[in-house]
Design a protein around this motif. Structure first.
Motif, PDB file in Angstrom:
ATOM      1  N   ARG A  60      32.175  32.918  31.746  1.00 47.72           N
ATOM      2  CA  ARG A  60      33.555  33.134  31.282  1.00 47.72           C
ATOM      3  C   ARG A  60      33.926  34.614  31.334  1.00 47.72           C
ATOM      4  NH1 ARG A  60      34.537  28.971  26.207  1.00 47.72           N
ATOM      5  NH2 ARG A  60      33.808  27.115  27.321  1.00 47.72           N
ATOM      6  N   ARG A  61      32.976  35.475  30.976  1.00 47.08           N
ATOM      7  CA  ARG A  61      33.238  36.916  31.035  1.00 47.08           C
ATOM      8  C   ARG A  61      33.490  37.354  32.467  1.00 47.08           C
ATOM      9  NH1 ARG A  61      30.192  40.813  32.581  1.00 47.08           N
ATOM     10  NH2 ARG A  61      28.303  39.559  32.475  1.00 47.08           N
ATOM     11  N   GLN A  62      32.667  36.893  33.384  1.00 44.87           N
ATOM     12  CA  GLN A  62      32.829  37.258  34.788  1.00 44.87           C
ATOM     13  C   GLN A  62      34.147  36.748  35.343  1.00 44.87           C
ATOM     14  OE1 GLN A  62      29.309  35.696  36.626  1.00 44.87           O
ATOM     15  NE2 GLN A  62      28.148  37.588  36.297  1.00 44.87           N
ATOM     16  N   LYS A  63      34.537  35.533  34.974  1.00 43.17           N
ATOM     17  CA  LYS A  63      35.813  34.978  35.429  1.00 43.17           C
ATOM     18  C   LYS A  63      36.976  35.822  34.908  1.00 43.17           C
ATOM     19  CE  LYS A  63      38.590  30.765  35.434  1.00 43.17           C
ATOM     20  NZ  LYS A  63      39.829  31.476  35.326  1.00 43.17           N
ATOM     21  N   PHE A  64      36.891  36.206  33.639  1.00 44.14           N
ATOM     22  CA  PHE A  64      37.934  37.031  33.044  1.00 44.14           C
ATOM     23  C   PHE A  64      38.043  38.376  33.770  1.00 44.14           C
ATOM     24  CE2 PHE A  64      39.198  40.327  29.998  1.00 44.14           C
ATOM     25  CZ  PHE A  64      40.452  39.862  29.637  1.00 44.14           C
ATOM     26  N   GLU A  65      36.897  39.006  34.037  1.00 47.99           N
ATOM     27  CA  GLU A  65      36.900  40.292  34.729  1.00 47.99           C
ATOM     28  C   GLU A  65      37.424  40.149  36.154  1.00 47.99           C
ATOM     29  OE1 GLU A  65      32.897  41.717  34.431  1.00 47.99           O
ATOM     30  OE2 GLU A  65      33.134  42.307  32.325  1.00 47.99           O
ATOM     31  N   PHE A  66      37.038  39.081  36.852  1.00 45.99           N
ATOM     32  CA  PHE A  66      37.508  38.853  38.207  1.00 45.99           C
ATOM     33  C   PHE A  66      39.023  38.645  38.226  1.00 45.99           C
ATOM     34  CE2 PHE A  66      38.522  35.938  41.704  1.00 45.99           C
ATOM     35  CZ  PHE A  66      38.093  36.710  42.778  1.00 45.99           C
ATOM     36  N   ASP A  67      39.522  37.839  37.288  1.00 51.53           N
ATOM     37  CA  ASP A  67      40.967  37.602  37.206  1.00 51.53           C
ATOM     38  C   ASP A  67      41.719  38.902  36.935  1.00 51.53           C
ATOM     39  OD1 ASP A  67      40.536  34.935  37.697  1.00 51.53           O
ATOM     40  OD2 ASP A  67      40.736  34.317  35.590  1.00 51.53           O
ATOM     41  N   ALA A  68      41.161  39.762  36.077  1.00 50.36           N
ATOM     42  CA  ALA A  68      41.794  41.042  35.769  1.00 50.36           C
ATOM     43  C   ALA A  68      41.838  41.935  37.008  1.00 50.36           C
ATOM     44  CB  ALA A  68      41.057  41.745  34.639  1.00 50.36           C
ATOM     45  N   ILE A  69      40.762  41.951  37.780  1.00 49.24           N
ATOM     46  CA  ILE A  69      40.724  42.759  39.004  1.00 49.24           C
ATOM     47  C   ILE A  69      41.729  42.238  40.015  1.00 49.24           C
ATOM     48  CG2 ILE A  69      39.288  43.332  41.017  1.00 49.24           C
ATOM     49  CD1 ILE A  69      36.899  43.459  39.048  1.00 49.24           C
ATOM     50  N   MET A  70      41.787  40.930  40.181  1.00 43.85           N
ATOM     51  CA  MET A  70      42.722  40.339  41.142  1.00 43.85           C
ATOM     52  C   MET A  70      44.168  40.617  40.730  1.00 43.85           C
ATOM     53  SD  MET A  70      40.853  39.255  43.498  1.00 43.85           S
ATOM     54  CE  MET A  70      42.002  38.350  44.496  1.00 43.85           C
ATOM     55  N   LYS A  71      44.439  40.559  39.448  1.00 42.69           N
ATOM     56  CA  LYS A  71      45.785  40.829  38.954  1.00 42.69           C
ATOM     57  C   LYS A  71      46.163  42.285  39.232  1.00 42.69           C
ATOM     58  CE  LYS A  71      48.629  40.542  34.815  1.00 42.69           C
ATOM     59  NZ  LYS A  71      48.656  40.241  33.381  1.00 42.69           N
ATOM     60  N   LYS A  72      45.210  43.185  38.990  1.00 46.33           N
ATOM     61  CA  LYS A  72      45.450  44.611  39.213  1.00 46.33           C
ATOM     62  C   LYS A  72      45.679  44.877  40.705  1.00 46.33           C
ATOM     63  CE  LYS A  72      43.517  49.102  38.011  1.00 46.33           C
ATOM     64  NZ  LYS A  72      42.376  49.795  37.410  1.00 46.33           N
ATOM     65  N   MET A  73      44.921  44.230  41.556  1.00 46.42           N
ATOM     66  CA  MET A  73      45.074  44.412  42.994  1.00 46.42           C
ATOM     67  C   MET A  73      46.417  43.880  43.480  1.00 46.42           C
ATOM     68  SD  MET A  73      41.258  43.578  44.449  1.00 46.42           S
ATOM     69  CE  MET A  73      41.792  43.590  46.141  1.00 46.42           C
ATOM     70  N   SER A  74      46.840  42.743  42.944  1.00 41.48           N
ATOM     71  CA  SER A  74      48.120  42.171  43.375  1.00 41.48           C
ATOM     72  C   SER A  74      49.288  43.043  42.904  1.00 41.48           C
ATOM     73  CB  SER A  74      48.281  40.754  42.858  1.00 41.48           C
ATOM     74  OG  SER A  74      48.416  40.720  41.454  1.00 41.48           O
ATOM     75  N   GLN A  75      49.131  43.667  41.736  1.00 43.25           N
ATOM     76  CA  GLN A  75      50.186  44.559  41.247  1.00 43.25           C
ATOM     77  C   GLN A  75      50.262  45.829  42.097  1.00 43.25           C
ATOM     78  OE1 GLN A  75      49.293  45.189  37.123  1.00 43.25           O
ATOM     79  NE2 GLN A  75      50.275  43.276  36.471  1.00 43.25           N
ATOM     80  N   SER A  76      49.117  46.336  42.514  1.00 45.39           N
ATOM     81  CA  SER A  76      49.120  47.549  43.335  1.00 45.39           C
ATOM     82  C   SER A  76      49.644  47.268  44.736  1.00 45.39           C
ATOM     83  CB  SER A  76      47.721  48.169  43.402  1.00 45.39           C
ATOM     84  OG  SER A  76      46.842  47.312  44.098  1.00 45.39           O
ATOM     85  N   ASN A  77      49.454  46.042  45.250  1.00 44.49           N
ATOM     86  CA  ASN A  77      49.973  45.679  46.563  1.00 44.49           C
ATOM     87  C   ASN A  77      51.488  45.513  46.551  1.00 44.49           C
ATOM     88  OD1 ASN A  77      47.465  45.727  47.728  1.00 44.49           O
ATOM     89  ND2 ASN A  77      47.133  43.533  47.558  1.00 44.49           N
TER      90      ASN A  77
END
Length: 79
Positions: A60-77
């Motif tokens: 669950r921690r890894q999923k949360f961290e992955f989702d946060a990274i993906m969200k940050k990447m989509s915002q920067s794009n």
């Protein structure tokens, strides 16, 4: 406790179960060191439950961290 049961638990309850089981295992280890416990196979079962709970917590921690990274990447794009 089966892994399917563990997966259905909410985060707060999962952490609480982990803490309880960890304390139970610690207590059994101490009792076994002092004198042979009546049912030593419970040590093995308890270790497995702790491992299952920790596996789900880490997933669950890894999923949360992955989702946060993906969200940050989509915002920067978008910018």
């Amino acid at each position: 406790m089966k892994y399917q049961d563990i997966q259905s638990l909410p985060n707060k309850e999962l952490v609480e179960k982990y803490r309880e089981e960890k304390k139970r295992l610690q207590k059994m280890k101490f009792q076994n060191a002092v004198a042979q416990i009546e049912r030593p196979h419970h040590l093995k079962e308890s270790r497995k439950v702790v491992a299952r709970l920790l596996t789900e917590l880490n997933a669950r921690r890894q999923k949360f961290e992955f989702d946060a990274i993906m969200k940050k990447m989509s915002q920067s794009n978008e910018n």
